[in-house]
Structure formats: C-alpha cells, structure tokens
Design an enzyme around this catalytic site. Structure first.
Site, mmCIF file in Angstrom:
data_model
loop_
_atom_site.group_PDB
_atom_site.id
_atom_site.type_symbol
_atom_site.label_atom_id
_atom_site.label_comp_id
_atom_site.label_asym_id
_atom_site.label_seq_id
_atom_site.Cartn_x
_atom_site.Cartn_y
_atom_site.Cartn_z
ATOM 1 N N LYS A 116 0.801 -1.228 0.000
ATOM 2 C CA LYS A 116 0.000 0.000 0.000
ATOM 3 C C LYS A 116 0.834 1.278 0.000
ATOM 4 O O LYS A 116 0.412 2.291 -0.549
ATOM 5 C CB LYS A 116 -0.934 0.038 1.219
ATOM 6 C CG LYS A 116 -2.151 -0.858 1.105
ATOM 7 C CD LYS A 116 -3.082 -0.578 2.287
ATOM 8 C CE LYS A 116 -4.297 -1.476 2.262
ATOM 9 N NZ LYS A 116 -5.294 -1.083 3.260
ATOM 10 N N ASP A 173 -10.122 3.465 1.886
ATOM 11 C CA ASP A 173 -10.343 3.018 3.272
ATOM 12 C C ASP A 173 -10.983 4.143 4.090
ATOM 13 O O ASP A 173 -11.846 3.885 4.941
ATOM 14 C CB ASP A 173 -9.021 2.610 3.929
ATOM 15 C CG ASP A 173 -8.477 1.294 3.378
ATOM 16 O OD1 ASP A 173 -9.291 0.438 2.981
ATOM 17 O OD2 ASP A 173 -7.244 1.140 3.352
ATOM 18 N N ALA A 197 -3.996 1.750 8.729
ATOM 19 C CA ALA A 197 -5.449 1.822 8.912
ATOM 20 C C ALA A 197 -5.807 2.989 9.828
ATOM 21 O O ALA A 197 -6.788 3.703 9.590
ATOM 22 C CB ALA A 197 -5.965 0.513 9.500
HETATM 23 P P1 ATR Z 1 -2.118 -1.525 9.208
HETATM 24 O O1 ATR Z 1 -1.623 -0.927 7.925
HETATM 25 O O2 ATR Z 1 -3.068 -2.663 9.027
HETATM 26 O O3 ATR Z 1 -2.629 -0.496 10.157
HETATM 27 P P2 ATR Z 1 0.409 -1.624 10.586
HETATM 28 O O4 ATR Z 1 0.861 -0.361 9.917
HETATM 29 O O5 ATR Z 1 1.382 -2.742 10.721
HETATM 30 O O6 ATR Z 1 -0.835 -2.232 9.857
HETATM 31 O O7 ATR Z 1 -0.161 -1.225 12.024
HETATM 32 C C1 ATR Z 1 -0.578 -2.180 12.959
HETATM 33 C C2 ATR Z 1 -1.035 -1.448 14.208
HETATM 34 O O8 ATR Z 1 -1.407 -2.415 15.190
HETATM 35 C C3 ATR Z 1 0.049 -0.599 14.855
HETATM 36 O O9 ATR Z 1 -0.565 0.491 15.510
HETATM 37 C C4 ATR Z 1 0.642 -1.577 15.864
HETATM 38 O O10 ATR Z 1 1.323 -0.965 16.934
HETATM 39 P P3 ATR Z 1 2.906 -0.579 16.764
HETATM 40 O O11 ATR Z 1 2.946 0.671 15.952
HETATM 41 O O12 ATR Z 1 3.374 -0.398 18.159
HETATM 42 O O13 ATR Z 1 3.553 -1.769 16.080
HETATM 43 C C5 ATR Z 1 -0.613 -2.239 16.357
HETATM 44 N N1 ATR Z 1 -0.379 -3.549 16.985
HETATM 45 C C6 ATR Z 1 -0.214 -4.743 16.353
HETATM 46 N N2 ATR Z 1 -0.056 -5.739 17.251
HETATM 47 C C7 ATR Z 1 -0.110 -5.155 18.489
HETATM 48 C C8 ATR Z 1 -0.018 -5.635 19.835
HETATM 49 N N3 ATR Z 1 0.173 -6.944 20.091
HETATM 50 N N4 ATR Z 1 -0.136 -4.743 20.838
HETATM 51 C C9 ATR Z 1 -0.340 -3.430 20.598
HETATM 52 N N5 ATR Z 1 -0.428 -2.910 19.342
HETATM 53 C C10 ATR Z 1 -0.323 -3.756 18.308
#
Ligand code: ATR
Length: 284
Positions: free
Chosen positions: A70, A106, A134
């Site tokens: 993306k 989105d 997202a």
């Molecule tokens: P997307 O494009 O789907 O939003 P992403 O950019 O990888 O995917 O973002 C994932 C989000 O979920 C982030 O806010 C991530 O937090 P970090 O920035 O700290 O990585 C959050 N996230 C994923 N797994 C998590 C977990 N186990 N606990 C807290 N936050 C989590």
C-alpha cells in the site's frame, strides 16, 4: 463468459489467497451485467515494479492494493489523490487516459460504515487505538468529516506522535497523544464519543485478545473495529454488552470496495449484492 473486450481489475498483495475481494467484485460485475473480471495476484515485494508495468502493458482498468504494497506502490504511479497522499497509502489504482492514479478508499469506506450505522462524526470526539496505515486512514477521514477532537494511543508512541504531526500539518490541530496504558486510557474514555480499534489485536487466531478492556466503555458510546475476522471481535462483543453502538470491520471493508468499484466502472456499486457475498464468506 469472458470475451476479447473483458476489462481487467487485479488485486496486488502478498499473500492474497484469503482475500474476499475477488468474489465481492465479480458478483458486483455480474449483477450490473458488466463484462469485467477481478483477479488476485500474489506479488512478491521485489516484483512490484514489474507488476505495475504489467498492469500498464496489459491495459488493466485498475487494481486494488493490499499488504505489503500500500505504501511502496505510490512510487510507481503517475498521480496520487491528495487524501491518499495525506494518509500515505494507496489501496485503489485507476487507469485513466493512459495514467495510473492512486486513491485511498479506506477513509471513505470507514465514513460510510459510520453513516450506515447512523453516526455523524461531525463535532464528536474519538479515541483511535493504533497508528499504522489503517489508523492513518481513519484519522484523516474523521478530520475531514470535522470531528471535534482526536486522541491517539499506540504501543509505539512515536508513530502516534508522527500521525498527530501529519494531522496538524494538514490543518487539523485538535489532536492529543495518550500513553498506551489502560490506566491512562481509562481517563480518556469518559471524554470521547467513539473508540476505534485500528490495531490487529483480536484478529483470528487470537480471537480472545482485546486492545482495551471493553468494560471501561460507557453505554451509548460508539465502538468500531477494523478487524473483520472474526466479524464481531471480543472488543466489539464486550462493547455491545456494555450498551455501546458497535460497528464491525466488515462494514468498512464493504464500503471501501464499493468506492473502488465506482472509481473503476463509473457506476454506483450494487452494495446489497456485495454485502451478501461478503457476509456469507465472512460468517461461514
Ligand atoms: P495496518 O496498515 O493494518 O494499520 P500496521 O501499519 O502494521 O498495519 O499497524 C498495525 C497497528 O497495530 C500498529 O498500531 C501496531 O502498533 P505498533 O505501531 O506499536 O507496532 C498495532 N499492533 C499490532 N499488534 C499489536 C499488539 N500486540 N499490541 C499493541 N499494538 C499492536
């Protein structure tokens, strides 16, 4: 039956095997009697430039873009819509007059999911959990819909600060960053009208996990989740039991697809057909 003039739309992602988009869009093409087809392509990151050239060379009408392309696809397109530029991600490509244009549906999909539930974000305060792609789409959508204030909380606080900076540069300054701790969020929740989970927490197979204890929510608050597998996450289930208005990630998924469909075809999307296909796939 496909013909020599069948128009092509592709999904570029890696992996793509679990996507619902081919079934949703092909059902929509059929419903409108369009000689179009939607196919999913698993494109390794190193092959993305070649895949985009392939779309040009083969005369695709457009494409959807998903994880992990993306952000990276933006470098290979001719123009990026201002909202997609602000969000920093493209999920829809449209071929127009020989150019490939990048959009982000989105954001609009999220707003339509609110609208469908009877929620007008104008003047409302929202807490966004997460700061990834997202979250960026949700935050810019809410800012554009004139919400009153946003609070961002993310495990990695720097990313929330960066998103807050981006919103500020775009002219939306009613943004705060809160620490990613239940104690701190417990103080924020009574101040907001909506809580939106944009993290992947609660996604199958970790269905029992919640980004935040839904017991902290108050009746009549709005709770949204961008996770759509399961269709009702543990967070939304808890919120519903607390008396909140809950909005499933399936709704945002449906409407981002509907907006992409219209961008490609210029036709109003047959949303009810798409909804039925999507819900049948998601709930089986
Ligand atoms: P997307 O494009 O789907 O939003 P992403 O950019 O990888 O995917 O973002 C994932 C989000 O979920 C982030 O806010 C991530 O937090 P970090 O920035 O700290 O990585 C959050 N996230 C994923 N797994 C998590 C977990 N186990 N606990 C807290 N936050 C989590």
């Amino acid at each position: 039956m496909f013909t020599a003039s069948t128009r092509l739309v592709g999904l570029l992602g890696y992996p793509v095997a679990h996507s619902f988009s081919p079934q949703i869009h092909n059902a929509a093409f059929r419903a409108l009697g369009l000689d179009w087809v939607y196919l999913a392509f698993g494109v390794e990151p190193s092959r993305l430039p070649a895949a985009v050239e392939g779309i040009r060379a083969l005369g695709f009408a457009g494409a959807n873009v998903t994880i992990p392309h993306k952000e990276s696809i933006m470098a290979y397109l001719d123009e990026i819509h201002p909202l997609a530029r602000l969000i920093g991600a493209v999920n829809t490509v449209v071929s127009r007059e020989g150019k490939l244009l990048g959009y982000n549906t989105d954001a609009g999909g999220f707003l339509r999911s609110l609208e469908e539930a009877g929620v007008d974000p104008a003047g409302k305060r929202a807490l966004i959990l997460g700061a990834g792609g997202a979250a960026r789409a949700v935050a810019f959508a809410l800012a554009q819909a004139r919400c009153a204030a946003l609070t961002l909380a993310n495990r990695t606080e720097d990313r929330a600060q960066e998103l807050a900076r981006g919103l500020g540069e775009a002219g939306f300054r009613a943004v705060e960053v809160a620490p990613w701790e239940e104690g701190s969020l417990a103080g924020v929740i009574p101040e907001v009208d909506m809580v939106i989970n944009t993290t992947s927490i609660g996604m199958a197979p970790d269905r029992e996990r919640v980004p935040l204890d839904p017991g902290l929510l108050r009746p009549r608050q709005v709770a949204c989740d961008i996770v759509y597998n399961p269709p009702e996450t543990a967070f939304l289930k808890g919120a519903r039991l607390r008396g909140c208005l809950v909005i499933s990630g399936l709704s945002m998924l449906l409407y981002q697809g509907a907006e992409a469909f219209t961008l490609w075809t210029g036709r109003e999307a047959p949303v009810e057909v798409m909804r039925e296909v999507l819900y049948n796939l998601a709930l089986r």
